[in-house]
Design an enzyme around this catalytic site. Structure first.
Site, PDB file in Angstrom:
ATOM      1  N   ASP A  19      48.221  58.171  41.131  1.00 38.96           N
ATOM      2  CA  ASP A  19      46.971  58.146  41.893  1.00 38.96           C
ATOM      3  C   ASP A  19      46.219  56.870  41.537  1.00 38.96           C
ATOM      4  O   ASP A  19      45.552  56.786  40.512  1.00 38.96           O
ATOM      5  CB  ASP A  19      46.144  59.380  41.551  1.00 38.96           C
ATOM      6  CG  ASP A  19      44.994  59.595  42.513  1.00 38.96           C
ATOM      7  OD1 ASP A  19      44.815  58.771  43.436  1.00 38.96           O
ATOM      8  OD2 ASP A  19      44.267  60.590  42.351  1.00 38.96           O
ATOM      9  N   ALA A  20      46.364  55.859  42.380  1.00 43.00           N
ATOM     10  CA  ALA A  20      45.781  54.548  42.111  1.00 43.00           C
ATOM     11  C   ALA A  20      44.804  54.110  43.191  1.00 43.00           C
ATOM     12  O   ALA A  20      43.903  53.320  42.935  1.00 43.00           O
ATOM     13  CB  ALA A  20      46.886  53.498  41.969  1.00 43.00           C
ATOM     14  N   LYS A  21      45.006  54.581  44.426  1.00 38.66           N
ATOM     15  CA  LYS A  21      44.137  54.256  45.566  1.00 38.66           C
ATOM     16  C   LYS A  21      43.952  52.754  45.735  1.00 38.66           C
ATOM     17  O   LYS A  21      42.860  52.264  46.026  1.00 38.66           O
ATOM     18  CB  LYS A  21      42.793  54.956  45.441  1.00 38.66           C
ATOM     19  CG  LYS A  21      42.894  56.483  45.403  1.00 38.66           C
ATOM     20  CD  LYS A  21      41.521  57.125  45.333  1.00 38.66           C
ATOM     21  CE  LYS A  21      41.631  58.648  45.310  1.00 38.66           C
ATOM     22  NZ  LYS A  21      42.174  59.162  44.031  1.00 38.66           N
ATOM     23  N   ARG A  22      45.038  52.007  45.536  1.00 38.33           N
ATOM     24  CA  ARG A  22      44.974  50.554  45.689  1.00 38.33           C
ATOM     25  C   ARG A  22      44.776  50.183  47.158  1.00 38.33           C
ATOM     26  O   ARG A  22      45.212  50.901  48.058  1.00 38.33           O
ATOM     27  CB  ARG A  22      46.263  49.908  45.185  1.00 38.33           C
ATOM     28  CG  ARG A  22      46.630  50.203  43.741  1.00 38.33           C
ATOM     29  CD  ARG A  22      45.578  49.734  42.765  1.00 38.33           C
ATOM     30  NE  ARG A  22      46.081  49.695  41.398  1.00 38.33           N
ATOM     31  CZ  ARG A  22      45.297  49.721  40.339  1.00 38.33           C
ATOM     32  NH1 ARG A  22      43.988  49.805  40.469  1.00 38.33           N
ATOM     33  NH2 ARG A  22      45.827  49.673  39.114  1.00 38.33           N
TER      34      ARG A  22
END
Length: 278
Positions: A93-96
């Site tokens: 879960d990084a939401k880059r």
């Protein structure tokens, strides 16, 4: 095996729609565990061991590790998942969200440095912000679509100047189901606190995997979420983090986490249509 195949196999083998989120907060570590970077692996590995036969996926949140200089512990943890829960995918879960060479470096970070099976991305800079990730043909990409935070309405719910005036999140779901998904790697993130909009996303994207956070401590209705999002051929994986991780603050934290995970899995299973096959 592609990410989608891996997720389907893990869900079927464990008869589970549950994703266990790994968001280690040292302020909430159990009594006797040092609130230091060195403890991040010990805490999360104990959760993984306790839920390895219950979870269809694990979702470590990179910020919880990086903020405390615990990136090595994250690498160790993902390697540990491979041993303790073989076949269970790891969603980083990084939401880059960036373009060009920078996006390519973020893709390397997720898939080469950490060895994740999928990653969460913010697609609001357009297709070229996710394109570098598509070079990793066996990996999954979950695009933020309709999030459950109050500020999600600021942009996601706005109507577009297109025929029929679809809202932004609806248009994004259509893109992910259609022209952006040439390799079959895309899924969508949809918050559990708006079950009617989970249903709307499923209508727009009938075959995409949906990653649905917000069940548990955030108050999402687990049964309503399953009914809204699950379809034959349209998989869902429903994330619970704090309600499992912090089910107990004592030495029995791993046993309590297992009990919470089992209860959540049973609740999700009970909401499936009669005769549904994972």
């Amino acid at each position: 095996m592609t990410f989608t195949q891996m997720l389907a196999a893990a869900s079927q083998a464990r008869q589970s729609l549950l994703c266990v989120g790994l968001d280690p907060d040292p302020a909430r570590f159990p009594a006797g565990m040092a609130p230091a970077a060195e403890s991040f692996f010990d805490f999360c590995a104990a959760i993984v061991d306790a839920t390895a036969d219950v979870a269809a996926a694990f979702k470590p949140q990179i910020a919880y590790f990086a903020a405390h200089g615990a990136e090595r512990q994250l690498q160790r943890l993902i390697a540990h998942v491979r041993q303790a829960a073989p076949g269970v995918p790891v969603i980083l879960d990084a939401k880059r969200g960036d373009i060009g060479a920078t996006a390519r470096q973020y893709a390397r970070e997720a898939f080469e440095r950490y060895g994740a099976d999928a990653v969460t991305l913010s697609p609001f800079m357009g297709f070229d912000s996710i394109e570098p990730y598509l070079d990793y043909a066996d990996k999954g990409l979950f695009l933020l679509c309709r999030t459950s935070n109050p500020g999600g309405d600021d942009l996601q719910a706005l109507p577009l100047a297109l025929p029929g005036q679809p809202r932004l999140f609806e248009h994004l779901a259509q893109l992910a189901q259609g022209p952006w998904n040439a390799n079959g790697q895309l899924g969508l993130v949809v918050g559990a606190t708006r079950a009617h909009e989970v249903a709307r996303v499923r209508e727009m994207a009938p075959a995409l995997p949906l990653l649905i956070p917000g069940v548990g401590a955030q108050g999402g209705d687990a049964a309503a979420t399953v009914r809204a999002g699950w379809r034959p051929g349209g998989p869902v994986v429903i994330n619970s983090s704090r309600a499992i991780l912090y089910a107990s603050s004592g030495a029995n934290f791993a046993d309590a986490a297992r009990a919470a995970a089992l209860a959540t899995r049973a609740q999700l299973q009970a909401a499936l249509p009669a005769g549904a096959v994972l």
